[in-house]
Design a protein around this motif. Structure first.
Motif, short mmCIF file in Angstrom:
data_model
loop_
_atom_site.label_atom_id
_atom_site.label_comp_id
_atom_site.label_asym_id
_atom_site.label_seq_id
_atom_site.Cartn_x
_atom_site.Cartn_y
_atom_site.Cartn_z
N HIS A 152 -1.67 -0.98 -5.06
CA HIS A 152 -2.48 -0.83 -6.27
C HIS A 152 -3.25 -2.10 -6.60
O HIS A 152 -3.59 -2.36 -7.76
N HIS B 162 -7.88 -0.31 5.01
CA HIS B 162 -7.32 -1.61 4.66
C HIS B 162 -8.44 -2.64 4.59
O HIS B 162 -9.22 -2.79 5.54
N VAL C 138 -0.10 2.23 0.98
CA VAL C 138 -0.89 2.32 -0.26
C VAL C 138 -0.41 1.21 -1.19
O VAL C 138 0.79 0.98 -1.33
N THR D 223 -6.47 -4.38 -6.80
CA THR D 223 -7.92 -4.23 -6.94
C THR D 223 -8.54 -5.62 -6.95
O THR D 223 -7.85 -6.62 -7.24
N SER E 244 -5.00 -1.68 0.27
CA SER E 244 -4.67 -0.61 1.21
C SER E 244 -4.66 0.74 0.53
O SER E 244 -4.14 0.89 -0.58
N HIS E 245 -5.23 1.72 1.21
CA HIS E 245 -5.13 3.11 0.78
C HIS E 245 -5.06 3.97 2.03
O HIS E 245 -6.07 4.27 2.67
N TRP E 246 -3.82 4.32 2.41
CA TRP E 246 -3.54 5.04 3.63
C TRP E 246 -4.12 4.30 4.84
O TRP E 246 -3.72 3.20 5.13
#
Length: 503
Positions: free
Chosen positions: A421, A441, A419, A423, A436-438
């Protein structure tokens, strides 16, 4: 260093480009890849009377050949001391003999085809850096002589302005040339022998039907009796990517007064090592080419880390050549390092005329020329005395290194669960980042106009999470070294042959 770089050879040499393939054709031998390996194979195979077709997804020499520092040397960078341990004295002798023969072959072709590429025989100097004894030069001298190299001696004093004292191993009979001008001469000679060359033609797949090969491209297909894949890392399914390690290597070109540096080759014994040579820049100046700073592809790719590598190369070169001036060129290239330090050249499946050339290490120019000699013989049923030491199917001799490599690749899979942050708003124009979020990707590049180019950040070949290469504006795979263009996601370097999935 804000965008993709250009190597001196590609900037100062001819642009070798032909029409793309637009209709189906048949040929005896299809060579995929237009670097020195592919063009050497094409030249030597065409000389035996076979019909040859060469295809490349860009211009001839537009890949790694034009991004080298153009050393032609049989002073192999992994040392004959090590090669004797891996291949025995007989194997090390074959390695030395083949690289010496490669330089002779380039010299022979240059004379026969009247190629104006500035080929010149020079000495090569291997030396320990100031105050360090990283290599036993006497031991390496003995190993080299046992490998059949006679024109070699330990010399006190190195012909560099900043290093008059100190021992060096002097190899006679090395060479320098302009690789792009050499490829231009090869291309003309190949066409004169009836071969066909198509550029901007990407091989999307290679299929076999028990009799012939079908090479599919974006516009047409080629039916061939034999195929040679000379694409730095093979784009066909094989075990080779598991035996190659991809490295990024760096080079700088600095203006210096004409004649301040002799036209020889110089390497030190660092790990990774640094190297340099000079070449003509213009009527008043020479260009000092220095390189090194190698690291695994997909690692240490931040711009600050890249700047530090260029700075280290520049400082090293200036220490030995104090008169070096402004930096005119900075670039990087991709080197495929085989597990046991000799290239993979030959058939990758018993009974099929499907050949690969890969693993050129720091000697891709001579390895590529050796490939032409070996493959031309194999295609004509002639045994070649070097074929076994370069056989792609040979057993791996360094299992410990293979295990470390595989474990390193396995560790990269931990990035699949991550994960951050980041953007799109935080990405500056001309830069890229992974969002990335878990298990999700995304590879996002914001071009200088602020337009976003978004792709899946999972390498289609390895399944690893890609890394942003800010110097070359590419997405690089830290597992097997595949690279993808930031704007359109196309493959820049194999082993992958599948573009990134756009989002």
């Amino acid at each position: 260093m804000t965008g993709p770089t250009k190597a001196f050879w590609q900037d100062s040499g001819p642009r070798i480009s032909f029409l793309p393939l637009l209709q189906n054709i048949s040929t005896d031998v299809c060579v995929i890849g237009g670097g020195i390996a592919g063009m050497s194979v094409a030249y030597m195979v065409a000389a035996t009377g076979r019909q040859v077709t060469v295809i490349d997804d860009g211009a001839i020499g537009g890949g790694e050949t034009g991004r080298s520092t153009a050393h032609l040397s049989f002073a192999l960078d992994d040392t004959y001391t090590l090669l004797q341990r891996l291949f025995g004295k007989a194997g090390a002798r074959l390695a030395a003999e083949s690289h010496m023969a490669a330089i002779d072959k380039i010299e022979e072709i240059t004379a026969r085809e009247s190629i104006d590429c500035g080929l010149q025989r020079v000495n090569g100097y291997l030396f320990n850096p100031y105050g360090q004894q990283l290599l036993d030069l006497q031991q390496e001298l003995q190993a080299a002589r046992e490998s059949g190299i006679q024109n070699i001696a330990i010399q006190n004093g190195i012909p560099l302005p900043g290093m008059a004292a100190g021992d060096a191993l002097c190899f006679g009979g090395q060479a320098i040339f302009h690789p792009m001008r050499y490829l231009d001469g090869l291309a003309k000679a190949i066409q004169n022998m009836g071969a066909r060359i198509y550029t901007h033609t990407r091989a999307t797949s290679v299929m076999y039907d028990e009799k012939t090969f079908t090479i599919n491209t974006q516009n047409a297909c080629i039916v061939a009796q034999s195929v040679v894949v000379a694409t730095n890392d093979p784009i066909v399914k094989s075990a080779i990517p598991g035996k190659n390690i991809a490295y990024r290597s760096y080079a700088v070109g600095m203006r210096c007064p004409k004649g301040i540096m002799p036209p020889h080759l110089f390497w030190d014994t660092h790990t990774p090592y640094y190297h340099m040579r000079a070449c003509r820049l213009d009527e008043a100046s020479d260009l000092l080419l220095a390189g090194g700073g190698d690291h695994r592809t997909g690692r240490h790719t931040g711009l600050q880390e890249t700047r530090e590598r260029f700075a280290a190369i520049e400082a090293w070169a200036r220490a030995y050549v104090p008169g070096a001036g402004e930096v005119l060129y900075r670039w990087s290239g991709q080197v495929m390092e085989p597990m046991d330090h000799l290239a993979y050249i030959g058939r990758i499946e018993t009974g099929k005329d499907l050949f690969v050339v890969t693993g050129g290490s720091g000697h891709g120019l001579t390895h590529g020329t050796i490939a032409g000699m070996i493959i031309a013989d194999l295609l004509n049923g002639i045994p070649n005395k070097w074929q076994h030491i370069y056989d792609p199917l040979r057993p791996i001799r360094r299992y410990g290194q293979l295990l470390r490599y595989r474990l390193g690749n396995l560790a990269q899979w931990t990035e699949r669960v991550a994960v951050n942050h980041v953007t799109p708003e935080k990405i500056r124009p001309g830069e890229g980042a992974i969002i990335s979020h878990w298990l999700y990707h995304k590879a996002v590049y914001k071009d200088p106009q602020g337009i976003l180019h978004q792709f899946s950040a999972i390498c289609p070949y390895s399944g690893c999470v890609l890394v942003w290469n800010g110097l070359e504006h590419s997405w690089d795979c830290p597992c097997y070294g595949s690279r993808y263009d930031a704007v359109d996601g196309r493959v820049v370097n194999g082993p992958s042959n599948i573009p990134l999935r756009p989002i």
